[in-house]
Design a protein around this motif. Sequence first.
Motif, PDB file in Angstrom:
ATOM      1  N   TYR A 165       3.912   9.003   4.957  1.00  0.00           N
ATOM      2  CA  TYR A 165       2.485   9.208   4.752  1.00  0.00           C
ATOM      3  C   TYR A 165       2.123   9.059   3.277  1.00  0.00           C
ATOM      4  O   TYR A 165       2.854   9.504   2.389  1.00  0.00           O
ATOM      5  CB  TYR A 165       2.062  10.608   5.201  1.00  0.00           C
ATOM      6  N   GLY A 166       0.948   8.466   3.043  1.00  0.00           N
ATOM      7  CA  GLY A 166       0.344   8.476   1.724  1.00  0.00           C
ATOM      8  C   GLY A 166      -0.746   9.534   1.722  1.00  0.00           C
ATOM      9  O   GLY A 166      -1.506   9.656   2.683  1.00  0.00           O
ATOM     10  N   TYR A 167      -0.797  10.317   0.641  1.00  0.00           N
ATOM     11  CA  TYR A 167      -1.734  11.442   0.600  1.00  0.00           C
ATOM     12  C   TYR A 167      -2.862  11.192  -0.411  1.00  0.00           C
ATOM     13  O   TYR A 167      -2.676  11.366  -1.624  1.00  0.00           O
ATOM     14  CB  TYR A 167      -0.990  12.724   0.219  1.00  0.00           C
ATOM     15  N   PRO A 168      -4.043  10.825   0.066  1.00  0.00           N
ATOM     16  CA  PRO A 168      -5.204  10.726  -0.838  1.00  0.00           C
ATOM     17  C   PRO A 168      -5.585  12.107  -1.356  1.00  0.00           C
ATOM     18  O   PRO A 168      -5.339  13.116  -0.706  1.00  0.00           O
ATOM     19  CB  PRO A 168      -6.301  10.157   0.072  1.00  0.00           C
ATOM     20  N   GLU A 169      -6.208  12.143  -2.520  1.00  0.00           N
ATOM     21  CA  GLU A 169      -6.673  13.400  -3.095  1.00  0.00           C
ATOM     22  C   GLU A 169      -8.163  13.556  -2.797  1.00  0.00           C
ATOM     23  O   GLU A 169      -9.025  13.181  -3.581  1.00  0.00           O
ATOM     24  CB  GLU A 169      -6.408  13.414  -4.606  1.00  0.00           C
ATOM     25  N   PHE A 170      -8.453  14.122  -1.640  1.00  0.00           N
ATOM     26  CA  PHE A 170      -9.832  14.278  -1.205  1.00  0.00           C
ATOM     27  C   PHE A 170     -10.471  15.531  -1.795  1.00  0.00           C
ATOM     28  O   PHE A 170      -9.778  16.454  -2.249  1.00  0.00           O
ATOM     29  CB  PHE A 170      -9.887  14.402   0.325  1.00  0.00           C
ATOM     30  N   ALA A 171     -11.808  15.558  -1.769  1.00  0.00           N
ATOM     31  CA  ALA A 171     -12.535  16.766  -2.129  1.00  0.00           C
ATOM     32  C   ALA A 171     -12.300  17.809  -1.051  1.00  0.00           C
ATOM     33  O   ALA A 171     -12.090  17.481   0.121  1.00  0.00           O
ATOM     34  CB  ALA A 171     -14.026  16.467  -2.247  1.00  0.00           C
ATOM     35  N   ARG A 172     -12.338  19.065  -1.411  1.00  0.00           N
ATOM     36  CA  ARG A 172     -12.109  20.141  -0.437  1.00  0.00           C
ATOM     37  C   ARG A 172     -13.439  20.627   0.134  1.00  0.00           C
ATOM     38  O   ARG A 172     -14.455  20.511  -0.456  1.00  0.00           O
ATOM     39  CB  ARG A 172     -11.356  21.306  -1.092  1.00  0.00           C
ATOM     40  N   HIS A 184       0.831  -1.205   0.000  1.00  0.00           N
ATOM     41  CA  HIS A 184       0.000   0.000   0.000  1.00  0.00           C
ATOM     42  C   HIS A 184       0.867   1.256   0.000  1.00  0.00           C
ATOM     43  O   HIS A 184       0.620   2.206  -0.758  1.00  0.00           O
ATOM     44  CB  HIS A 184      -0.922  -0.019   1.224  1.00  0.00           C
ATOM     45  N   ALA A 185       1.901   1.275   0.817  1.00  0.00           N
ATOM     46  CA  ALA A 185       2.812   2.424   0.859  1.00  0.00           C
ATOM     47  C   ALA A 185       3.514   2.619  -0.481  1.00  0.00           C
ATOM     48  O   ALA A 185       3.643   3.750  -0.980  1.00  0.00           O
ATOM     49  CB  ALA A 185       3.834   2.228   1.970  1.00  0.00           C
ATOM     50  N   LYS A 186       3.940   1.523  -1.089  1.00  0.00           N
ATOM     51  CA  LYS A 186       4.631   1.620  -2.381  1.00  0.00           C
ATOM     52  C   LYS A 186       3.689   2.096  -3.484  1.00  0.00           C
ATOM     53  O   LYS A 186       4.127   2.742  -4.445  1.00  0.00           O
ATOM     54  CB  LYS A 186       5.258   0.269  -2.732  1.00  0.00           C
ATOM     55  N   GLN A 190       2.811   6.758  -7.209  1.00  0.00           N
ATOM     56  CA  GLN A 190       1.968   7.825  -7.752  1.00  0.00           C
ATOM     57  C   GLN A 190       2.432   9.225  -7.334  1.00  0.00           C
ATOM     58  O   GLN A 190       1.714  10.199  -7.548  1.00  0.00           O
ATOM     59  CB  GLN A 190       0.521   7.617  -7.292  1.00  0.00           C
ATOM     60  N   ASP A 191       3.616   9.304  -6.732  1.00  0.00           N
ATOM     61  CA  ASP A 191       4.158  10.581  -6.248  1.00  0.00           C
ATOM     62  C   ASP A 191       3.237  11.241  -5.232  1.00  0.00           C
ATOM     63  O   ASP A 191       3.085  12.466  -5.207  1.00  0.00           O
ATOM     64  CB  ASP A 191       4.413  11.547  -7.429  1.00  0.00           C
ATOM     65  N   ARG A 192       2.625  10.409  -4.395  1.00  0.00           N
ATOM     66  CA  ARG A 192       1.765  10.932  -3.331  1.00  0.00           C
ATOM     67  C   ARG A 192       2.254  10.387  -1.983  1.00  0.00           C
ATOM     68  O   ARG A 192       1.480   9.925  -1.164  1.00  0.00           O
ATOM     69  CB  ARG A 192       0.297  10.563  -3.594  1.00  0.00           C
ATOM     70  N   TRP A 193       3.550  10.475  -1.797  1.00  0.00           N
ATOM     71  CA  TRP A 193       4.203   9.972  -0.590  1.00  0.00           C
ATOM     72  C   TRP A 193       5.082  11.061  -0.004  1.00  0.00           C
ATOM     73  O   TRP A 193       5.714  11.829  -0.735  1.00  0.00           O
ATOM     74  CB  TRP A 193       5.044   8.747  -0.921  1.00  0.00           C
ATOM     75  N   GLY A 194       5.108  11.171   1.328  1.00  0.00           N
ATOM     76  CA  GLY A 194       5.966  12.165   1.952  1.00  0.00           C
ATOM     77  C   GLY A 194       6.108  11.932   3.449  1.00  0.00           C
ATOM     78  O   GLY A 194       5.660  10.911   3.980  1.00  0.00           O
ATOM     79  N   THR A 195       6.706  12.904   4.116  1.00  0.00           N
ATOM     80  CA  THR A 195       6.973  12.767   5.557  1.00  0.00           C
ATOM     81  C   THR A 195       6.311  13.867   6.381  1.00  0.00           C
ATOM     82  O   THR A 195       6.611  14.026   7.559  1.00  0.00           O
ATOM     83  CB  THR A 195       8.496  12.785   5.810  1.00  0.00           C
ATOM     84  N   THR A 196       5.405  14.615   5.770  1.00  0.00           N
ATOM     85  CA  THR A 196       4.692  15.686   6.483  1.00  0.00           C
ATOM     86  C   THR A 196       3.289  15.209   6.853  1.00  0.00           C
ATOM     87  O   THR A 196       2.517  14.819   5.970  1.00  0.00           O
ATOM     88  CB  THR A 196       4.578  16.948   5.613  1.00  0.00           C
ATOM     89  N   PRO A 197       2.930  15.222   8.125  1.00  0.00           N
ATOM     90  CA  PRO A 197       1.590  14.762   8.522  1.00  0.00           C
ATOM     91  C   PRO A 197       0.494  15.725   8.074  1.00  0.00           C
ATOM     92  O   PRO A 197       0.658  16.950   8.140  1.00  0.00           O
ATOM     93  CB  PRO A 197       1.679  14.714  10.049  1.00  0.00           C
ATOM     94  N   LYS A 198      -0.599  15.169   7.592  1.00  0.00           N
ATOM     95  CA  LYS A 198      -1.760  15.961   7.175  1.00  0.00           C
ATOM     96  C   LYS A 198      -3.025  15.209   7.570  1.00  0.00           C
ATOM     97  O   LYS A 198      -3.045  13.971   7.573  1.00  0.00           O
ATOM     98  CB  LYS A 198      -1.753  16.169   5.656  1.00  0.00           C
ATOM     99  N   LYS A 199      -4.075  15.947   7.888  1.00  0.00           N
ATOM    100  CA  LYS A 199      -5.353  15.314   8.218  1.00  0.00           C
ATOM    101  C   LYS A 199      -5.839  14.473   7.044  1.00  0.00           C
ATOM    102  O   LYS A 199      -5.838  14.917   5.907  1.00  0.00           O
ATOM    103  CB  LYS A 199      -6.404  16.368   8.573  1.00  0.00           C
ATOM    104  N   GLY A 200      -6.246  13.253   7.349  1.00  0.00           N
ATOM    105  CA  GLY A 200      -6.749  12.358   6.318  1.00  0.00           C
ATOM    106  C   GLY A 200      -5.675  11.531   5.642  1.00  0.00           C
ATOM    107  O   GLY A 200      -5.997  10.620   4.876  1.00  0.00           O
ATOM    108  N   ALA A 201      -4.399  11.838   5.912  1.00  0.00           N
ATOM    109  CA  ALA A 201      -3.315  11.061   5.306  1.00  0.00           C
ATOM    110  C   ALA A 201      -3.303   9.645   5.873  1.00  0.00           C
ATOM    111  O   ALA A 201      -3.735   9.404   7.005  1.00  0.00           O
ATOM    112  CB  ALA A 201      -1.975  11.734   5.553  1.00  0.00           C
ATOM    113  N   ILE A 202      -2.814   8.713   5.090  1.00  0.00           N
ATOM    114  CA  ILE A 202      -2.634   7.336   5.543  1.00  0.00           C
ATOM    115  C   ILE A 202      -1.215   7.237   6.081  1.00  0.00           C
ATOM    116  O   ILE A 202      -0.248   7.498   5.364  1.00  0.00           O
ATOM    117  CB  ILE A 202      -2.849   6.334   4.394  1.00  0.00           C
ATOM    118  N   VAL A 203      -1.079   6.881   7.364  1.00  0.00           N
ATOM    119  CA  VAL A 203       0.219   6.911   8.041  1.00  0.00           C
ATOM    120  C   VAL A 203       0.733   5.487   8.252  1.00  0.00           C
ATOM    121  O   VAL A 203      -0.002   4.604   8.678  1.00  0.00           O
ATOM    122  CB  VAL A 203       0.135   7.672   9.385  1.00  0.00           C
TER     123      VAL A 203
END
Length: 265
Positions: free
Chosen positions: A258-265, A187-189, A194-207
């Motif tokens: 973290y994986g960053y989903p692209e949620f609606a705003r 899942h992390a890979k 998809q270039d939606r991986w990083g180390t900054t925590p965000k609400k809704g991110a998959i950790v």
Amino acid sequence: MTGRHHRKNVSLTAKIAGGLLAGTTLASTFAVAANANTLPETSGSGKGTVSAASLHTGLVLDGLTTGGTFENTDAAERTEQSSESRDESAEKSEKSDTGKKVGKSASADDFIKKAKTQLGIREDGSGKTKFQEWYSKTARAAETVERDGGSRNSYLRAAWCNMFVSWVAEETGTKDTVGQDAWTIAHAKWFKKQDRWGTTPKKGAIVFFNWQGKKSLDSIVHVGIVTDVKGGTVKTIEGNTGNAVLERDRKASQIVGYGYPEFAR
């Protein structure tokens, strides 16, 4: 909670066994389809790989004789009207399905809210939850069995933290952007690819976690959902923590990324 399948004391069968089973199922499916005058459908998710286990027969022909002639124009008109009605129904169904599959239909807050409705759900006496039961029956499970080996029933005894995340994605219509899997490393890979991986925590991110502080994706042993960030603490909701769905406070040293989903705003 380590290992390729993030499993709980279960040894999955060799991958080749899954392949042989899939081949047998595929042959049977087309045989049934031919005898019943049906057409095979496919369903799947993720990378689009469809295994034989996800094939099923349906789409029964409506009984109209092909290649013949109509006895009179009234019959032909009725048949044409029936065909138009079917076309309209198909168009409505297609629009409805499209609406359900929009990945950005839910916001991060919607996603978190749905996850929190499951707080307190625990394993039963045999270690099972509704999340394992659900995942084992999905088309995605057929794909991950084909990838990893074993069988659908193996998921009933496996660690279920990633199945919980996958369930929330299904319930909120966000599986295309959240992803669905039972194996945390894969899942992390998927996010990384998809270039939606990083180390900054965000609400809704998959950790994704490693309790020894390792930072490679291959060292990941657990997963959750970020609900808030306060100072150096990341607040989460996680499945399969204390054998339940619970809220946790996690330190950055325990987090791989973290994986960053692209949620609606």
